[in-house]
Design an enzyme around this catalytic site. Structure first.
Site, short mmCIF file in Angstrom:
data_model
loop_
_atom_site.label_atom_id
_atom_site.label_comp_id
_atom_site.label_asym_id
_atom_site.label_seq_id
_atom_site.Cartn_x
_atom_site.Cartn_y
_atom_site.Cartn_z
N GLY A 115 0.83 -1.19 0.00
CA GLY A 115 0.00 0.00 0.00
C GLY A 115 0.87 1.24 0.00
O GLY A 115 2.05 1.21 0.34
N CYS A 116 0.27 2.36 -0.38
CA CYS A 116 1.05 3.61 -0.47
C CYS A 116 1.51 4.08 0.91
O CYS A 116 2.71 4.32 1.12
CB CYS A 116 0.24 4.68 -1.17
SG CYS A 116 -1.44 4.94 -0.52
N TYR A 117 0.59 4.19 1.87
CA TYR A 117 0.99 4.59 3.23
C TYR A 117 1.95 3.58 3.86
O TYR A 117 2.97 3.96 4.43
CB TYR A 117 -0.24 4.71 4.12
CG TYR A 117 -1.16 5.87 3.85
CD1 TYR A 117 -0.71 7.19 3.94
CD2 TYR A 117 -2.51 5.66 3.54
CE1 TYR A 117 -1.58 8.26 3.72
CE2 TYR A 117 -3.37 6.72 3.32
CZ TYR A 117 -2.91 8.02 3.41
OH TYR A 117 -3.76 9.05 3.20
N PRO A 118 1.66 2.26 3.78
CA PRO A 118 2.57 1.29 4.38
C PRO A 118 3.97 1.30 3.77
O PRO A 118 4.95 1.01 4.46
CB PRO A 118 1.87 -0.05 4.15
CG PRO A 118 0.43 0.30 4.10
CD PRO A 118 0.39 1.61 3.38
N THR A 119 4.09 1.64 2.48
CA THR A 119 5.42 1.71 1.88
C THR A 119 6.31 2.66 2.67
O THR A 119 7.45 2.34 3.02
CB THR A 119 5.34 2.16 0.41
OG1 THR A 119 4.66 1.15 -0.35
CG2 THR A 119 6.72 2.38 -0.18
#
Length: 330
Positions: A115-119
Site C-alpha cells: 500500500g502507499c501509506y505502508p510503503t
C-alpha cells in the site's frame, strides 16, 4: 521474448498510471479488453489465463475473485489491492525491504503490491525494529497525508467534478479515526511490530504525492540511541538501492524551522525519499517518507515487481519522471 501482461482494472487510477508507465515497452504485449467487456467475468477469466503476468488493480473482493479465476499454473499475479498483503503465501512486493526480498519476489508466482501509506511506514520502521533500535512493542504513531487520487476514481470525482452529488471542497481532511484503517495490519506485520500502531491518515486538495511521518521520543527507549544512529541504520539498510534515498537533517538544538518537505516533490517518479529530522539536544526524531502515492505507492511499485518477475533490470521503465502524471482519463 515478449511477455503478455493483462491489467485487470486498467480504467482505475492505479491501472491508468500503470498503462502510462508501460507505454512503449517493446518487451511486453498488453492484453486489453473492450470497455464493454471489462466487467464480463468470462472475458476477464480468459484474458487472465492467456497472460504471463496479470496485474490486479481492483478493490479487495474483486481481486480475490480474479485470483479464483486462474486455471493456468504459468500465470503470475501482482495484486495491488489490500487482499493479500499479510498473506504468508504471497511475496510482499517491497524489493528494498530486506536484502533477499527482490529475490523472493522474482521467484514467486504471487506478489502483493504494498500500500502507499505502508510503503513509507514500513520503510522507516522495519530497519529500526530489525536492528533492535526500536523494540517491537514500542508505541508507534504514524501520521500521513496523501493526494486525493489515493481514494480512487470515486474520490477524484468528488474533488474534481463540480456537479457531483457529494462534492468535497475542503482543503484538508483527516479520516480513519476509528483507528482500524485497513492498512494497519500491513504496517504492523511488515514493520515487525508486535502491537498495533496508531495510524492517522489524511487527504489534501492535491492530486498526487504523499508524506508519511513517524515521530519518536528517543528518551522513551530502554536502550539509548541517537538521531544520528537512526540515520546511519537507514543509510546502511538502503545502500545500493537506486529508488530509495536517505537524508539526515539532525541538528544539535530543536531546529530553526528552516527544513520543510514538499508533498509533491516526487510526483511522477518511483522514488522514495526517507528523511531523519532529529534534535540531539532534545533527543527527539521525526522520521518522514516522501513518495508519489501512485508511483512507488502503487503503479511504480507494480512495474518494479513486474520487472523482477520478468528477470529484467528492476528500474526498467522507471528512471524517467512521467511527463504528465496527472493526465488520467477519469
Amino acid at each position: 521474448m515478449t511477455a503478455t501482461v493483462f491489467i485487470d482494472g486498467s480504467a482505475g487510477t492505479t491501472g491508468l498510471q500503470l498503462m502510462q508507465r508501460l507505454a512503449g515497452r517493446t518487451d511486453l504485449q498488453i492484453l486489453e479488453l473492450p470497455d464493454a467487456d471489462r466487467k464480463d467475468r468470462d472475458r476477464r477469466a480468459a484474458a487472465i489465463n492467456d497472460a504471463d503476468i496479470a496485474v490486479l488493480c481492483l478493490p479487495d473482493d474483486a481481486a480475490r475473485e480474479s485470483v479464483s479465476l486462474i486455471r493456468s499454473d504459468r500465470v503470475k499475479v501482482i495484486d495491488t489491492s489490500t487482499a493479500h498483503r499479510v498473506d504468508p503465501e504471497w511475496a510482499y512486493g517491497f524489493p528494498e525491504m530486506e536484502p533477499d526480498q527482490a529475490e523472493r519476489i522474482a521467484g514467486s508466482g504471487r506478489v502483493a503490491n504494498p500500500g502507499c501509506y505502508p510503503t513509507g511506514a514500513v520503510a522507516l520502521l522495519r530497519p529500526l525494529v530489525g536492528r533492535s533500535i526500536l523494540p517491537p512493542d514500542f508505541p508507534v504513531t504514524v501520521n500521513a497525508v496523501s493526494g486525493y487520487t489515493g481514494g480512487g476514481k470515486a474520490m477524484v470525482a468528488r474533488f474534481e467534478d463540480p456537479d457531483h452529488s457529494e462534492p468535497l471542497t475542503t482543503p484538508f481532511r483527516v479520516y480513519g479515526l476509528g483507528l482500524d484503517h485497513k492498512h494497519v495490519p500491513e504496517i504492523r506485520v511488515h514493520g515487525l511490530l508486535s502491537g498495533q500502531p496508531i495510524f492517522v491518515p489524511s487527504v489534501g486538495r492535491f492530486r498526487q504525492g504523499m508524506i508519511v511521518q513517524v515521530p519518536l521520543q528517543l528518551r522513551a527507549l530502554s536502550t539509548p540511541t541517537s538521531p544520528g544512529a537512526i540515520a546511519e541504520v537507514l543509510v546502511e539498510h538502503y545502500r545500493g538501492y537506486p529508488a530509495v534515498s536517505v537524508f539526515n537533517h539532525t541538528v544539535e538544538g530543536p531546529g530553526d524551522g528552516a527544513s520543510v518537505l514538499d508533498v509533491e516533490t516526487l510526483v511522477g517518479t518511483n522514488d522514495l525519499h526517507l528523511h531523519v529530522f532529529g534534535s540531539t539536544a532534545e533527543n527527539q526524531v521525526v522520521l518522514a517518507a516522501v513518495l508519489d502515492n501512485l508511483g512507488k505507492g502503487a503503479s511504480g511499485a507494480a512495474v518494479q515487481n513486474l520487472n523482477l518477475l520478468l528477470g529484467v533490470d528492476p528500474q526498467t521503465g522507471l528512471t524517467e519522471r512521467l511527463s504528465d502524471p496527472g493526465a488520467l482519463a477519469l
